[in-house]
Design a protein around this motif. Sequence first.
Motif, PDB file in Angstrom:
ATOM      1  N   ARG A  10       0.852  -1.189   0.000  1.00 40.70           N
ATOM      2  CA  ARG A  10       0.000   0.000   0.000  1.00 40.70           C
ATOM      3  C   ARG A  10       0.887   1.237   0.000  1.00 40.70           C
ATOM      4  NH1 ARG A  10      -4.910   0.607   4.170  1.00 40.70           N
ATOM      5  NH2 ARG A  10      -6.055  -0.330   2.437  1.00 40.70           N
ATOM      6  N   MET A  12       0.844   5.266   0.609  1.00 35.93           N
ATOM      7  CA  MET A  12       0.084   6.347   1.227  1.00 35.93           C
ATOM      8  C   MET A  12       0.851   7.649   1.090  1.00 35.93           C
ATOM      9  SD  MET A  12      -1.006   4.105   4.509  1.00 35.93           S
ATOM     10  CE  MET A  12       0.604   3.340   4.397  1.00 35.93           C
ATOM     11  N   ALA A  32      -4.501   6.807   0.243  1.00 33.03           N
ATOM     12  CA  ALA A  32      -4.030   5.564  -0.367  1.00 33.03           C
ATOM     13  C   ALA A  32      -4.138   5.714  -1.878  1.00 33.03           C
ATOM     14  CB  ALA A  32      -4.856   4.385   0.117  1.00 33.03           C
ATOM     15  N   THR A 169       2.360   1.108  10.226  1.00 36.23           N
ATOM     16  CA  THR A 169       1.920   1.887   9.081  1.00 36.23           C
ATOM     17  C   THR A 169       1.671   3.338   9.477  1.00 36.23           C
ATOM     18  OG1 THR A 169       0.261   2.041   7.341  1.00 36.23           O
ATOM     19  CG2 THR A 169      -0.499   1.241   9.473  1.00 36.23           C
ATOM     20  N   PRO A 174      -6.337   4.943   5.659  1.00 39.24           N
ATOM     21  CA  PRO A 174      -6.149   6.065   4.732  1.00 39.24           C
ATOM     22  C   PRO A 174      -7.384   6.319   3.879  1.00 39.24           C
ATOM     23  CG  PRO A 174      -5.035   4.109   3.914  1.00 39.24           C
ATOM     24  CD  PRO A 174      -5.524   3.768   5.286  1.00 39.24           C
ATOM     25  N   GLU A 176      -9.317   7.142   0.357  1.00 42.37           N
ATOM     26  CA  GLU A 176      -9.140   6.771  -1.040  1.00 42.37           C
ATOM     27  C   GLU A 176      -9.945   7.699  -1.946  1.00 42.37           C
ATOM     28  OE1 GLU A 176      -9.615   2.681  -1.999  1.00 42.37           O
ATOM     29  OE2 GLU A 176      -8.888   1.989  -0.053  1.00 42.37           O
TER      30      GLU A 176
END
Length: 325
Positions: A10, A12, A32, A169, A174, A176
Amino acid sequence: MTTARGDQARLMVRTQAAFETPEVAGASKFYAMPFYSYNVVPSEDLSQDDAIYGDNNPGDAVAGLRNLSGDLVVPVGINSFGWHLQKMFGAPTTTEISVGAVWEHVFETIALPGLQLATHGISHRGVDRHFIQDSIAYTSMNLSGKKNGERVRATFNLMGREEITAGATLDATPVEYAPDPVPVGFTGKCQIDNADAASITEATLNFSRGIEPDQESLNGKATAAGIDDGVWGLEGSLGMRFKDMQGYDLANSGQAFNLALNWQLNADAFLTVVAPSVRLERNGYAIGGRGNISGNFNFRTNRPAAGEPVLRAILRNGTADYNNL
């Protein structure tokens, strides 16, 4: 032991306020981003010390300068793509087309741009390993138009200051850009001087900011002391079927023209990229067999006229702005 996989990674992102100061972790603070590949990796040179000790053994391996650079390939998502454009051009001029629903963003080069930076968080969720990259800047964009059944994608070259590991993380939840429709290649059109150019089979734009890391200023660190701005640059190529004399005549005369690429899903969802003044390099049409005859013409930008940009991107979508949350 589980091996890290690309489909579990992923990316971000969040706009970074100051060089060397990455954005701090937090829930629903980062976006993201969809991507095809992410090759932005750290590097460090090692050199061999050549001090003489009276034997044949090698000298110590000495650590050198640290860098962070590489390519990011992303889908041209009608909502998410503006985030990348803002990092290339700076903040757009935004107009609300339909109240609370549709906005048009106009990104374009200016003579003295401000540098946009970002913090990137990369999470490999299959192995629970995480990285932070700070002071990321966009150096160039490659965008191609061709008639095919592939979703349109763009390649960005990035550079940054440093990558470090993180214990967790940067953002477990996050935001989108959704929905985020992506046009398919065959929906694209190319125009020369605002008229559809039916003979063009492929167009490629290579757009650059010319920036580079400052690895000369003495800051007591192996990492860059800053990022130095450069000169806007635009070049590319046009593939043309030999249907008429338009391409040949433009290349032969050296006449400047307006070049545009457009991908439109509907009246409220499209991307148009315009180069107001480019010139073709002189070329002709070679005969390679019995089939259709085509030629490839390279182009370069002119110095823009007063009030005109080197490149302009017009993005209409359902995203109000590209600022941090």
